[in-house]
Write an enzyme that holds these catalytic residues in place. Sequence first.
Site, PDB file in Angstrom:
ATOM      1  N   ASP A 258     -11.993   3.352  -2.847  1.00  0.00           N
ATOM      2  CA  ASP A 258     -11.939   2.394  -3.948  1.00  0.00           C
ATOM      3  C   ASP A 258     -10.569   2.395  -4.615  1.00  0.00           C
ATOM      4  OD1 ASP A 258     -13.114   0.712  -6.161  1.00  0.00           O
ATOM      5  OD2 ASP A 258     -12.635   2.521  -7.312  1.00  0.00           O
ATOM      6  N   GLU A 295      -9.265  -0.119  -0.370  1.00  0.00           N
ATOM      7  CA  GLU A 295      -9.200  -1.275  -1.262  1.00  0.00           C
ATOM      8  C   GLU A 295      -7.908  -1.150  -2.052  1.00  0.00           C
ATOM      9  OE1 GLU A 295     -10.837  -3.000  -5.468  1.00  0.00           O
ATOM     10  OE2 GLU A 295     -11.868  -1.290  -4.580  1.00  0.00           O
TER      11      GLU A 295
END
Length: 589
Positions: A258, A295
């Site tokens: 993330d 990401e």
Amino acid sequence: MTLVNVGPERFDVWAPDVSSVVLVADGRQYPMQKKETAPGSEGWWTASDAPPNGDVDYGYLLDGNTTPVPEPRSRRLPAGVHNHSRTYNPPPYRWQDSRWRGKELQGTLIYQLHVGTSTPDGTLDAAGEKLSYLVDLGIDFIELLPVNGFNGTHNWGYDGVQWYTVHEGYGGPAAYQRFVDAAHAAGLGVIQDVVYNHLGLRGNYFPKLGPNLKQGDANTLGDSVNLDGAGSDVFREYILDNAALWVGDYHVDGVGFDAVHAVRDERAVHILEDLGALGDAISGETGLPKTLIAESDFNNPRLIYPRDVNGYGLAGQWSDDFHTAVHVSVSGETTGYYSDFESLAVLAKVLKDGFLHDGSYSSFRGRHHGRPINPSLANPAALVVCNQNHDQIGNRATGDRLSQSLSYGQLAVAAVLTLTSPFTPMLFMGEEYGASTPWQFFTSHPEPELGKATAEGRIKEFERMGWDPAVVPDPQDPETFNRSKLDWSEASTGDHARLLELYKSLTALRREHPDLADLGFGQTEVSFDDDAGWLRFRPVSVEVLVNLSDAKVRLDDAAGDLLLATDEGNPLDGGSLALVPWSAAVLKS
């Protein structure tokens, strides 16, 4: 690295900032002693007289405190993140996936799934009942949003505080093992999202133990974890062991990192490079590909460059520019970070080059942003793209999906652009049938003051962005969570069913034309007309023609067999194709 703490050292804990530690296990106290360790890993405590093997509830008393804290590497927390850990070593599960050979990223399709809102029950076992549906849809990888331990009963999962555990509300680690095993039996890979850039506010006992956070050095999500300061060696090992836990002990096929743009690490070897090397090492040991995806909104291709040319060696990274270009093209929104993406020239550039901002000026950021991708070092399949994902839906004020404001035709065009692109497509659960349910930001903090602060902070954030604060749902309201659950009955009705059939046709088209995912950057031929609102591109064996306007358009030189049309009113007449408003067609070129 220690994947599993077993035997007499299984209760060891790293707590360099305390002067005494007492292990409390099943009501009995065991004084702990400091271990002699190598430089850089000082601060480990061990109990010479430890509990016997077997299931044990345990915690640690620090500096004479009478309230125990859980272990940072807890495999189970049956009563939540504020209570005792429970042993789960070795995992008592007999895997049935010995014939599973894994999947490489190139040529695959990813499906993002949040366990708690994917079904009415919100458990891993219930999600497992949807595996055959995902196979029929044409999915290759299920990407699970974080399942780690968090504060409360329901949450997105990105404010986790116990990275080694599986949230008990989802079924705990045993249910997780069953889910992965069943996915492999169905021919599906599993990617697990993890968060290595910050820890949640409550249930985070790391600061009591040692220098695990960089106090006063916050990123946009919270205090940065300590990856490069004094005492950071052990926390880096904690992260590497956690990644190894998922791809090793839990048999998952990949890890999604993330918001790596919020990872603060100034060491010569970045933690992501270490993780890339770890993934390759485990792939070599197991003979199974392990896919690591970042990401990132940095638009920095170094993430996917090989390590021998100073890259990090990850298999993939997100291209948010693709999402933004498609979103603007189908919705017409051009405010905020959508502001640079108004022209079809932007969509054309992204289809060819992967990013819009590859060193160009970003008006939203007020500076130049990104860098170009070297086509000799990476291919388009290394970019993961979508027209919707959990962030792009949930971080809108009302958590509204494209399906709540766009027509079938507009949704169909977005699907065609995504699933015929040269990149690796990712769907967000329910997108494939145009789910009408929102996916909103929800929390369940048991502390009233934290719940109030979370709700007020959310409202202020959207007020600054120009949204009406009255429309922002209260994240602490249980109905916000319940509204976000999928209604699977929609998938068989009206335009929902029609859209679902289109998605199935598009995934079948990708399988039948693997060259869609076998292009180099710059090799996709693209033409467009901003005024007329059409765009066409040719990824080798097919040509994709799209009408992004409210008027009918006719495109000449449309040679080839019609493979797919989103609307029956798209007749192919000789070398001419008529596209009704908001429609697309795919021809065999």
